[in-house]
Design a protein around this motif. Sequence first.
Motif, PDB file in Angstrom:
ATOM      1  N   PRO A  84     -86.108  -8.075  -7.282  1.00 19.55           N
ATOM      2  CA  PRO A  84     -85.983  -9.479  -8.075  1.00 19.55           C
ATOM      3  C   PRO A  84     -87.060  -9.472  -9.251  1.00 19.55           C
ATOM      4  N   TYR A  85     -88.050  -9.067  -8.842  1.00 16.74           N
ATOM      5  CA  TYR A  85     -89.057  -9.074  -9.904  1.00 16.74           C
ATOM      6  C   TYR A  85     -88.823  -8.517 -11.361  1.00 16.74           C
ATOM      7  N   VAL A  86     -88.336  -7.119 -11.138  1.00 28.38           N
ATOM      8  CA  VAL A  86     -87.996  -6.529 -12.353  1.00 28.38           C
ATOM      9  C   VAL A  86     -86.655  -6.992 -13.051  1.00 28.38           C
ATOM     10  N   GLN A  87     -85.644  -7.370 -12.092  1.00 27.28           N
ATOM     11  CA  GLN A  87     -84.447  -8.024 -12.641  1.00 27.28           C
ATOM     12  C   GLN A  87     -84.722  -9.240 -13.412  1.00 27.28           C
ATOM     13  N   LEU A  88     -85.652  -9.914 -12.889  1.00 26.82           N
ATOM     14  CA  LEU A  88     -86.051 -11.411 -13.463  1.00 26.82           C
ATOM     15  C   LEU A  88     -86.810 -10.844 -14.920  1.00 26.82           C
ATOM     16  N   ALA A  89     -87.862 -10.116 -14.710  1.00 25.50           N
ATOM     17  CA  ALA A  89     -88.490  -9.799 -16.083  1.00 25.50           C
ATOM     18  C   ALA A  89     -87.480  -9.531 -17.162  1.00 25.50           C
ATOM     19  N   GLN A  90     -86.428  -8.450 -16.941  1.00 27.90           N
ATOM     20  CA  GLN A  90     -85.593  -8.194 -17.781  1.00 27.90           C
ATOM     21  C   GLN A  90     -84.861  -9.469 -18.387  1.00 27.90           C
ATOM     22  N   LEU A  95     -84.115 -13.348 -23.033  1.00 26.94           N
ATOM     23  CA  LEU A  95     -83.853 -14.649 -23.243  1.00 26.94           C
ATOM     24  C   LEU A  95     -84.910 -15.302 -23.964  1.00 26.94           C
ATOM     25  N   THR A  96     -86.363 -14.789 -24.178  1.00 24.28           N
ATOM     26  CA  THR A  96     -87.360 -15.521 -24.724  1.00 24.28           C
ATOM     27  C   THR A  96     -87.524 -15.162 -25.959  1.00 24.28           C
ATOM     28  N   PRO A  97     -87.572 -16.218 -27.091  1.00 26.74           N
ATOM     29  CA  PRO A  97     -87.368 -15.910 -28.518  1.00 26.74           C
ATOM     30  C   PRO A  97     -88.971 -15.646 -29.107  1.00 26.74           C
ATOM     31  N   THR A  98     -89.544 -14.468 -28.526  1.00 28.83           N
ATOM     32  CA  THR A  98     -90.753 -13.990 -29.336  1.00 28.83           C
ATOM     33  C   THR A  98     -90.357 -13.197 -30.410  1.00 28.83           C
ATOM     34  N   ARG A  99     -91.487 -12.875 -31.128  1.00 31.08           N
ATOM     35  CA  ARG A  99     -91.228 -12.269 -32.478  1.00 31.08           C
ATOM     36  C   ARG A  99     -90.511 -10.969 -32.535  1.00 31.08           C
ATOM     37  N   ASP A 100     -91.209 -10.039 -31.508  1.00 27.87           N
ATOM     38  CA  ASP A 100     -90.550  -8.625 -31.526  1.00 27.87           C
ATOM     39  C   ASP A 100     -89.321  -8.695 -30.488  1.00 27.87           C
ATOM     40  N   ALA A 101     -88.477  -7.772 -30.735  1.00 29.79           N
ATOM     41  CA  ALA A 101     -87.345  -7.639 -29.842  1.00 29.79           C
ATOM     42  C   ALA A 101     -87.872  -6.713 -28.607  1.00 29.79           C
ATOM     43  N   CYS A 305     -88.399 -15.400  -7.367  1.00 29.42           N
ATOM     44  CA  CYS A 305     -87.627 -14.641  -8.232  1.00 29.42           C
ATOM     45  C   CYS A 305     -86.264 -14.789  -8.242  1.00 29.42           C
ATOM     46  N   ALA A 306     -85.544 -14.864  -6.977  1.00 30.03           N
ATOM     47  CA  ALA A 306     -84.347 -15.024  -6.665  1.00 30.03           C
ATOM     48  C   ALA A 306     -83.508 -16.404  -6.962  1.00 30.03           C
ATOM     49  N   ALA A 307     -84.510 -17.379  -6.854  1.00 28.90           N
ATOM     50  CA  ALA A 307     -84.257 -18.351  -7.473  1.00 28.90           C
ATOM     51  C   ALA A 307     -83.966 -18.863  -8.734  1.00 28.90           C
ATOM     52  N   ALA A 308     -85.179 -18.179  -9.481  1.00 25.74           N
ATOM     53  CA  ALA A 308     -84.823 -18.175 -11.036  1.00 25.74           C
ATOM     54  C   ALA A 308     -84.017 -17.454 -11.537  1.00 25.74           C
ATOM     55  N   LEU A 309     -83.365 -16.149 -10.817  1.00 26.00           N
ATOM     56  CA  LEU A 309     -82.137 -15.628 -11.393  1.00 26.00           C
ATOM     57  C   LEU A 309     -81.189 -16.345 -11.238  1.00 26.00           C
ATOM     58  N   ALA A 310     -80.966 -17.065 -10.187  1.00 23.52           N
ATOM     59  CA  ALA A 310     -79.796 -18.121  -9.915  1.00 23.52           C
ATOM     60  C   ALA A 310     -79.809 -19.231 -10.883  1.00 23.52           C
ATOM     61  N   VAL A 311     -81.070 -19.546 -11.203  1.00 21.28           N
ATOM     62  CA  VAL A 311     -81.138 -20.611 -12.102  1.00 21.28           C
ATOM     63  C   VAL A 311     -80.766 -20.465 -13.626  1.00 21.28           C
ATOM     64  N   ILE A 312     -81.255 -19.126 -14.092  1.00 25.66           N
ATOM     65  CA  ILE A 312     -80.550 -18.493 -15.133  1.00 25.66           C
ATOM     66  C   ILE A 312     -79.217 -18.542 -15.428  1.00 25.66           C
ATOM     67  N   GLY A 313     -78.402 -18.176 -14.085  1.00 22.30           N
ATOM     68  CA  GLY A 313     -77.124 -17.886 -14.289  1.00 22.30           C
ATOM     69  C   GLY A 313     -76.322 -19.235 -14.022  1.00 22.30           C
ATOM     70  N   ALA A 314     -77.060 -20.119 -13.484  1.00 21.44           N
ATOM     71  CA  ALA A 314     -76.303 -21.550 -13.518  1.00 21.44           C
ATOM     72  C   ALA A 314     -76.267 -22.169 -14.977  1.00 21.44           C
ATOM     73  N   ILE A 315     -77.572 -22.007 -15.629  1.00 24.99           N
ATOM     74  CA  ILE A 315     -77.818 -22.543 -17.123  1.00 24.99           C
ATOM     75  C   ILE A 315     -76.783 -22.026 -17.925  1.00 24.99           C
ATOM     76  N   GLU A 316     -76.438 -20.636 -17.750  1.00 24.79           N
ATOM     77  CA  GLU A 316     -75.366 -19.827 -18.591  1.00 24.79           C
ATOM     78  C   GLU A 316     -73.893 -20.355 -18.188  1.00 24.79           C
TER      79      GLU A 316
END
Length: 425
Positions: A84-90, A95-101, A305-316
């Motif tokens: 979950p840590y590395v999956q959430l980091a990915q 999704l985060t709009p920083t300058r560099d890809a 981390c599992a919760a956050a991955l679920a949050v992103i899925g729900a938002i989308e």
Amino acid sequence: MTNAELNALKEQYVASGAASPTPVFADRAENAEIWDADGRRWIDFAGGIGVLNLGHRHPRVVEAVKAQLDRVMHTCATVMPYAPYVQLAQRLCELTPTRDAARKALLVNTGAEALENAVKIARAATGRSGVICFDGSFHGRTFMTLAMTGKVMPYKNDFGPMPGDVYRAPYPNPLHGISDDEALAGLKKVFKTDIAAHRTAAIVIEPVQGEGGFYSASTYFLEQLRALCDEHGILLIVDEVQSGFARTGKLFAIEHSGVAPDIVTMAKSLADGMPLSAVVGNAAVMDASGPNSLGGTYSGNPLACAAALAVIGAIEEEDILARSERLGRALAERFSTWESRFGAVAHARHLGAMAAFEFVDPASGEPDPALTQAVCAKAREKGLILLSCGFYANTIRILVPLTAEGSLVEEGLDIVESAIAELAG
């Protein structure tokens, strides 16, 4: 146990600096409603101070946490990492709009911890030490983030000298007499009076101030800030702890401007109630410090981390950004009627569902913090949890879950209106 019994325990055993003045205790909650220990129902317009954009116990989040609990609860990510840590980091880097890809992420526990680490990373990446923040900002309660926070009471008053090399510039706020150009001039003055630009590691800004009053920095100001950072080799850190994760109708408030920061900090609704925060930035910047220089025992806990991955899925998948926009329009419409009806209501504003209005003296237009506190207290009497904020403590902020039913939102707004009518009508 009853509210009274629990309150007696609180009075005896909980440090007064950490204790809530509220004498009722949450027993169970669902979406935008809470039932206390005596069984009374409350409408929640606070959302755990912006933590519950998806509401209490969102089914998708609860299911994800329970499933993770059956697998791994803790190892410490630096001892033995887990998926979950590395999956959430990915996902956050995507999704985060920083300058560099090319981006990398660090997971920690709280908004303050995210800001602390963002400063550490910026100092390592630039070889500089200075940090510039803004009047009215709130970045946390640790010593470094208290130094960064632009409001004394109640956060800084009792705690003595703050860490050094933190400086403050005026936040653009035309309502309080500070135009964009005046704020930019004030920032440039900091380079003359407090710290040279070539010693400044980072400028840290909330694109919408949270505790400071839900004031938004304009696109023009943010563009000029980006250009100033580029001119002097300064990193731009955007604090999205309260404004992130769909509250403004975008995943991050900075997206409304199109300005790309170097580092973004996030927390609160990232994991819908689980303790988790993150720092996401340009990969070269994030990699600037040495091995084992970042992290913590509980940082990026598997359940969170599992919760956050679920949050992103729900938002989308659940149209949450559109719901935020619709809620924001509904709030703005109601605020407008109050401004027409009540002389004490003024300066309504919103970006998506990050919405607020102010109480002022009708004769002078000066902020009225006493009425603000009275309205919050009256709302509590009527079963509504309502929060104030603002540099002058005269702002009512609405942080009702974005998933709240329209009828429940209207019920809560009716309570606010009746409180205003009783106290200022």
